[in-house]
Design a protein around this motif. Structure first.
Motif, PDB file in Angstrom:
ATOM      1  N   LEU A   1      12.557   7.133  -3.860  1.00 51.52           N
ATOM      2  CA  LEU A   1      13.829   6.734  -3.264  1.00 51.52           C
ATOM      3  C   LEU A   1      13.650   5.643  -2.216  1.00 51.52           C
ATOM      4  CD1 LEU A   1      15.551  10.217  -2.848  1.00 51.52           C
ATOM      5  CD2 LEU A   1      15.533   8.694  -4.833  1.00 51.52           C
ATOM      6  N   VAL A   2      12.703   5.815  -1.325  1.00 55.96           N
ATOM      7  CA  VAL A   2      12.414   4.796  -0.317  1.00 55.96           C
ATOM      8  C   VAL A   2      11.002   4.301  -0.582  1.00 55.96           C
ATOM      9  CG1 VAL A   2      12.219   4.256   2.132  1.00 55.96           C
ATOM     10  CG2 VAL A   2      13.950   5.892   1.342  1.00 55.96           C
ATOM     11  N   SER A   3      10.900   3.036  -0.934  1.00 61.08           N
ATOM     12  CA  SER A   3       9.599   2.515  -1.349  1.00 61.08           C
ATOM     13  C   SER A   3       8.787   1.987  -0.173  1.00 61.08           C
ATOM     14  CB  SER A   3       9.782   1.424  -2.401  1.00 61.08           C
ATOM     15  OG  SER A   3      10.699   0.444  -1.955  1.00 61.08           O
ATOM     16  N   ALA A   4       9.415   1.330   0.778  1.00 63.53           N
ATOM     17  CA  ALA A   4       8.659   0.723   1.875  1.00 63.53           C
ATOM     18  C   ALA A   4       9.578   0.418   3.048  1.00 63.53           C
ATOM     19  CB  ALA A   4       7.978  -0.567   1.404  1.00 63.53           C
ATOM     20  N   VAL A   5       8.989   0.268   4.216  1.00 65.34           N
ATOM     21  CA  VAL A   5       9.683  -0.230   5.406  1.00 65.34           C
ATOM     22  C   VAL A   5       8.806  -1.324   6.009  1.00 65.34           C
ATOM     23  CG1 VAL A   5      10.432   0.286   7.752  1.00 65.34           C
ATOM     24  CG2 VAL A   5      10.937   1.898   5.901  1.00 65.34           C
ATOM     25  N   ASP A   6       9.350  -2.520   6.099  1.00 71.54           N
ATOM     26  CA  ASP A   6       8.632  -3.644   6.690  1.00 71.54           C
ATOM     27  C   ASP A   6       9.029  -3.765   8.156  1.00 71.54           C
ATOM     28  OD1 ASP A   6       7.689  -4.045   4.177  1.00 71.54           O
ATOM     29  OD2 ASP A   6       8.361  -6.133   4.009  1.00 71.54           O
TER      30      ASP A   6
ATOM     31  N   CYS B   1      21.665   0.251  12.412  1.00 70.78           N
ATOM     32  CA  CYS B   1      21.311  -0.083  11.031  1.00 70.78           C
ATOM     33  C   CYS B   1      22.447  -0.858  10.376  1.00 70.78           C
ATOM     34  CB  CYS B   1      21.019   1.174  10.217  1.00 70.78           C
ATOM     35  SG  CYS B   1      19.450   1.965  10.613  1.00 70.78           S
ATOM     36  N   GLU B   2      22.111  -1.987   9.739  1.00 78.58           N
ATOM     37  CA  GLU B   2      23.096  -2.795   9.031  1.00 78.58           C
ATOM     38  C   GLU B   2      22.826  -2.716   7.527  1.00 78.58           C
ATOM     39  OE1 GLU B   2      22.414  -6.733  10.336  1.00 78.58           O
ATOM     40  OE2 GLU B   2      22.456  -6.219  12.487  1.00 78.58           O
ATOM     41  N   PRO B   3      23.832  -2.419   6.726  1.00 80.86           N
ATOM     42  CA  PRO B   3      23.630  -2.414   5.271  1.00 80.86           C
ATOM     43  C   PRO B   3      23.299  -3.814   4.755  1.00 80.86           C
ATOM     44  CG  PRO B   3      25.664  -1.259   5.865  1.00 80.86           C
ATOM     45  CD  PRO B   3      25.192  -1.979   7.091  1.00 80.86           C
ATOM     46  N   ARG B   4      22.392  -3.875   3.808  1.00 79.45           N
ATOM     47  CA  ARG B   4      22.057  -5.112   3.111  1.00 79.45           C
ATOM     48  C   ARG B   4      22.006  -4.808   1.620  1.00 79.45           C
ATOM     49  NH1 ARG B   4      19.760  -9.027   6.571  1.00 79.45           N
ATOM     50  NH2 ARG B   4      20.701  -8.701   8.613  1.00 79.45           N
ATOM     51  N   HIS B   5      21.949  -5.828   0.796  1.00 79.60           N
ATOM     52  CA  HIS B   5      21.775  -5.617  -0.652  1.00 79.60           C
ATOM     53  C   HIS B   5      21.111  -6.857  -1.237  1.00 79.60           C
ATOM     54  CE1 HIS B   5      22.396  -4.526  -4.812  1.00 79.60           C
ATOM     55  NE2 HIS B   5      22.876  -3.346  -4.433  1.00 79.60           N
TER      56      HIS B   5
ATOM     57  N   LEU C   1      -1.811  -0.664 -17.234  1.00 78.50           N
ATOM     58  CA  LEU C   1      -0.381  -0.370 -17.310  1.00 78.50           C
ATOM     59  C   LEU C   1       0.430  -1.499 -16.673  1.00 78.50           C
ATOM     60  CD1 LEU C   1      -0.551   3.399 -16.272  1.00 78.50           C
ATOM     61  CD2 LEU C   1      -0.277   2.482 -18.591  1.00 78.50           C
ATOM     62  N   GLU C   2       1.736  -1.470 -16.905  1.00 80.76           N
ATOM     63  CA  GLU C   2       2.625  -2.449 -16.278  1.00 80.76           C
ATOM     64  C   GLU C   2       2.433  -2.378 -14.769  1.00 80.76           C
ATOM     65  OE1 GLU C   2       7.370  -3.686 -16.132  1.00 80.76           O
ATOM     66  OE2 GLU C   2       6.746  -1.822 -17.134  1.00 80.76           O
ATOM     67  N   ASP C   3       2.381  -3.548 -14.122  1.00 84.53           N
ATOM     68  CA  ASP C   3       1.890  -3.578 -12.749  1.00 84.53           C
ATOM     69  C   ASP C   3       2.819  -4.243 -11.734  1.00 84.53           C
ATOM     70  OD1 ASP C   3       1.654  -6.202 -13.545  1.00 84.53           O
ATOM     71  OD2 ASP C   3      -0.530  -6.177 -13.654  1.00 84.53           O
ATOM     72  N   ARG C   4       4.089  -4.451 -12.072  1.00 88.47           N
ATOM     73  CA  ARG C   4       4.975  -5.084 -11.096  1.00 88.47           C
ATOM     74  C   ARG C   4       6.392  -4.531 -11.217  1.00 88.47           C
ATOM     75  NH1 ARG C   4       3.242 -10.764 -12.895  1.00 88.47           N
ATOM     76  NH2 ARG C   4       1.356  -9.506 -13.041  1.00 88.47           N
ATOM     77  N   GLU C   5       7.103  -4.597 -10.101  1.00 89.76           N
ATOM     78  CA  GLU C   5       8.489  -4.126 -10.098  1.00 89.76           C
ATOM     79  C   GLU C   5       9.283  -4.824  -9.015  1.00 89.76           C
ATOM     80  OE1 GLU C   5       9.493  -0.128  -9.281  1.00 89.76           O
ATOM     81  OE2 GLU C   5       8.572  -0.055  -7.310  1.00 89.76           O
ATOM     82  N   ASP C   6      10.571  -4.549  -9.001  1.00 84.67           N
ATOM     83  CA  ASP C   6      11.495  -5.082  -8.003  1.00 84.67           C
ATOM     84  C   ASP C   6      11.952  -3.949  -7.101  1.00 84.67           C
ATOM     85  OD1 ASP C   6      11.249  -7.386  -9.569  1.00 84.67           O
ATOM     86  OD2 ASP C   6      13.049  -6.890 -10.735  1.00 84.67           O
ATOM     87  N   ARG C   7      12.309  -4.298  -5.864  1.00 85.08           N
ATOM     88  CA  ARG C   7      12.827  -3.276  -4.945  1.00 85.08           C
ATOM     89  C   ARG C   7      13.954  -3.873  -4.110  1.00 85.08           C
ATOM     90  NH1 ARG C   7       7.228  -2.684  -1.711  1.00 85.08           N
ATOM     91  NH2 ARG C   7       6.979  -1.232  -3.442  1.00 85.08           N
ATOM     92  N   LEU C   8      14.846  -2.995  -3.659  1.00 81.21           N
ATOM     93  CA  LEU C   8      16.080  -3.425  -2.994  1.00 81.21           C
ATOM     94  C   LEU C   8      15.956  -3.315  -1.478  1.00 81.21           C
ATOM     95  CD1 LEU C   8      19.056  -4.310  -3.285  1.00 81.21           C
ATOM     96  CD2 LEU C   8      19.660  -1.883  -3.328  1.00 81.21           C
ATOM     97  N   PHE C   9      16.160  -4.429  -0.793  1.00 80.54           N
ATOM     98  CA  PHE C   9      16.287  -4.443   0.660  1.00 80.54           C
ATOM     99  C   PHE C   9      17.684  -3.915   0.971  1.00 80.54           C
ATOM    100  CE2 PHE C   9      17.013  -7.601   4.407  1.00 80.54           C
ATOM    101  CZ  PHE C   9      16.888  -6.571   5.326  1.00 80.54           C
TER     102      PHE C   9
END
Length: 667
Positions: free
Chosen positions: A64-69, A199-203, A219-227
């Motif tokens: 659900l939450v992949s990362a926090v920068d 917190c401000e919503p972004r998309h 295996l497949e090695d890349r993906e997209d993620r939503l800020f």
């Protein structure tokens, strides 16, 4: 706890991207969910993430939450703390260069970032029993306050899968202390909250995140993620701010209280072990203390209507669910050895509800649904787990509940059940298998090819079968129930066990009665159980010969090889595509969990406690490599025995703890 292992690295590891990425951290929540990543802060696997939630505990896991920068604004400078690899080959940002120190506090990973004269600490942990992850930032020192921007990246996918954005739009709503995310209609909503910031919503989709470990696995090695959100906070010297990622609408947002809960829980785990092992605590190696905490990470809740407090064991992180075989092998080391007998009882009772045709489930599907029963040994390890439970607790009430289940399991094996599993009336030994099925723990299969079929009468299966017969005979005597039939069958099978002896090689055949083949003389480690289990299946001279042969040809620093070098098909390196890996899985790859039975068998033969304990030490020190604070599933069969497979495996941890404890008690 002064002897607890200090898992700590400075810039000599943290500042080297390859070394930092080779060390992975793991925190869990007791219901199958977890958070995990690397010391570098990067994510090298599809399975890494900050909130991998168990939506159907203990399975149904979704990232659900992949990362926090994190971006820090301090004294007129901007510092990016994150580290990412991209499909372009770029590494940007390179926050690993700012990490001055990494260490574990219990199981909690802690990073210290040096930003000029400021020192910022980050901690990550989960709340027990909830899909809730805490990220806490503390400004330890500095000449002024700093401003902290947190860019939250989200997802909504099965943890085995990868995401490609396309035109996907998630619904992101602002809340009082954060945001709510619903990926699509009907999806489980989740939240990002912080009471100390805004917190401000972004998309905004970030494309082409790269996972190097997936490349290595073919295996497949890349993906997209939503800020999805930008959270901002001002941090004064000595103060903390906490970001909470959760599926709970009313999650606890107080980071200090949540951190205290985690620390208190881990202290109780240490206390439970110390109370059971007071005389041993002083001589326990530092790695053992860390493994007491690691043991808890595999224990999960599996509620049933009949057993609402039911528990199970996750076989390994990141990708395994709860497997019947692994659960029963790991149970004594994870629960009994750590002083958690109530948990052991909950597991044993819960699994009794799944017995079908005399068999225990092999595994529970990740997506839920009916369990699969393609295993011959899970049921037999169940007997051994119950035997050890009763030896530790003398809990007659629970044993009386389980006795009819055990009796029915023996009857089913005598009469015959799935996959031609049946007792051969001629010799009392257990036959199992057929074309296209893999029923023992050596269960790799590529398409229709069973790599190690082992159809016939496998050596460890029959050692376990005789052990089960002797165990239920003992229980029958205890309760004054008829047990003569068990004793007669056990005696017959024990006498027949000599069929396994291969006089030419001075060890046991791996499988006898193989259809169309006869006896399989491949040198494998399964025979070690004929020595490590209770009972006298082999003469003393034969036991010594088995231990010596395994020591000379199968023993490595981190486990026993699954096949001896020089045998046809031996593979000393585990890697490559899925089919390459499956072909090597039981064809030379070394397995950590087998080191425990080997050390116990060695002690049984040689009565040298110190020598047996020394076999365990190199594997114990693996808590500093790969899966930090825990132990890998497998290792290359060839030196230097590089860790492979899952970074945290239940039966590796369990058998090392159990074997050390049993040997330490010997005089």
């Amino acid at each position: 706890m002064s002897d607890q292992a200090e898992i700590q690295f400075g810039r000599e590891i943290c500042g080297d991207l390859d070394l930092a990425e080779s060390r992975e951290w793991l925190v869990t929540n007791g219901i199958g969910g977890y958070a995990s990543g690397t010391v570098a802060g990067s994510q090298t696997r599809r399975y890494h993430g900050l909130l991998v939630a168990a939506l159907q505990p203990p399975v149904g896991r979704a990232q659900l939450v992949s990362a926090v920068d994190e971006i820090v604004h301090y004294a007129g400078m901007d510092y990016s703390l994150a580290t990412h690899r991209w499909a372009s080959g770029a590494v940007d940002p390179q926050g690993f260069l700012l990490v001055e120190d990494f260490h574990l506090e219990g199981t909690t990973p802690v990073w210290s970032y040096a930003l000029a004269d400021a020192l910022l600490e980050k901690r990550i942990w989960m709340r027990q029993g909830e899909n809730t992850t805490y990220l806490q930032y503390t400004l330890v020192r500095g000449s002024s306050a700093l401003d902290l921007d947190l860019k939250a990246f989200v997802n909504y996918r099965d943890f085995h899968s990868l995401t490609h954005a396309g035109g996907w739009r998630m619904n992101i709503e602002p809340l009082e202390h954060g945001i709510k995310v619903q990926a699509f209609d009907g999806a489980t909503p989740f939240y990002l909250n912080s009471v100390s910031g805004t917190c401000e919503p972004r998309h905004e989709w970030y494309l082409g995140c790269y996972f190097g470990e997936e490349t290595a696995r073919g295996l497949e090695d890349r993906e997209d993620r939503l800020f999805a959100a930008l959270c901002r906070a001002k941090l004064q010297v000595g103060a903390s701010v906490t970001l909470v990622a959760t599926t709970e609408a009313n999650a606890l947002l107080d980071g200090e209280t949540a951190a205290a809960e985690r620390a208190n829980r881990e202290m109780k785990l240490f206390t439970a072990w110390q109370e059971k092992n007071e005389a041993l605590a002083a001589e326990a190696p530092s790695w053992l203390w860390q493994l007491i905490l690691a043991a808890d990470q595999f224990i999960v809740k599996r509620s049933l209507s009949e057993e609402p407090d039911g528990r199970s064991i996750i076989a390994g992180y990141h990708w395994f669910g709860d497997w019947g075989r692994d659960t029963m092998i790991a149970l004594p080391g994870l629960t009994l050895a750590t002083g958690r007998t109530e948990v052991a009882k909950q597991i044993l009772l819960a699994y009794s509800r799944y017995v079908d045709g005399g068999m225990l489930p092999n595994n529970f599907p990740d997506a839920g649904g009916k369990p699969e029963y393609n295993t011959v040994d899970a049921a037999l390890w169940y007997f051994e787990a119950i035997r050890q439970y009763f030896a530790a607790t003398q809990d007659s009430a629970t044993l009386q509940k389980l006795f009819p289940v055990l009796a029915g399991m023996i009857d089913a094996h005598v009469k015959g059940t799935r996959y031609s599993i049946h007792v051969d009336p001629a010799d009392g030994l257990l036959f199992a298998g057929g074309p296209g099925v893999q029923l023992t723990w050596m269960d790799a299969k590529i398409g229709d090819w069973v790599v190690t079929p082992r159809t016939g009468k496998p050596v460890e299966i029959n050692a376990l079968w005789i052990n089960a017969l002797e165990t239920i005979a003992q229980f029958a005597r205890l309760f004054g129930k008829p047990g003569e039939g068990y004793e007669i069958l056990a005696a017959k099978a024990t006498k027949s066990f000599q069929k396994f002896w291969n006089a030419e090689r001075g060890c046991c055949y791996d499988v006898i009665g193989v259809p169309g083949m006869g006896n399989d003389g491949a040198l494998r480690p399964n025979q070690i159980f004929a020595v490590s289990l209770l009972g006298n299946l082999l003469t003393q001279e034969q036991q010594k010969s088995v231990v010596d042969v395994c020591a000379r040809q199968l023993l490595t620093s981190h486990g026993l090889r699954s096949l001896a070098p020089g045998e046809p098909g031996y593979a000393g390196h585990y890697g490559g595509s899925p089919s390459d890996r499956d072909a090597a899985y039981h064809q030379g790859t070394a397995w950590g969990w087998l080191l425990g039975p080997f050390a116990l068998a060695h002690f049984r033969v040689y009565k040298d406690r110190e020598a047996a304990l020394r076999f365990l030490e190199p594997l114990g020190r693996q808590i500093y490599a790969s899966g930090l604070g825990t132990l890998n599933e497998i290792f290359d069969g060839d030196a230097p025995f590089t860790p492979r497979g899952c970074i945290a495996q239940a039966w590796t941890v369990a058998e090392l703890v159990r074997a050390w404890q049993r040997l330490a008690r010997e005089q």
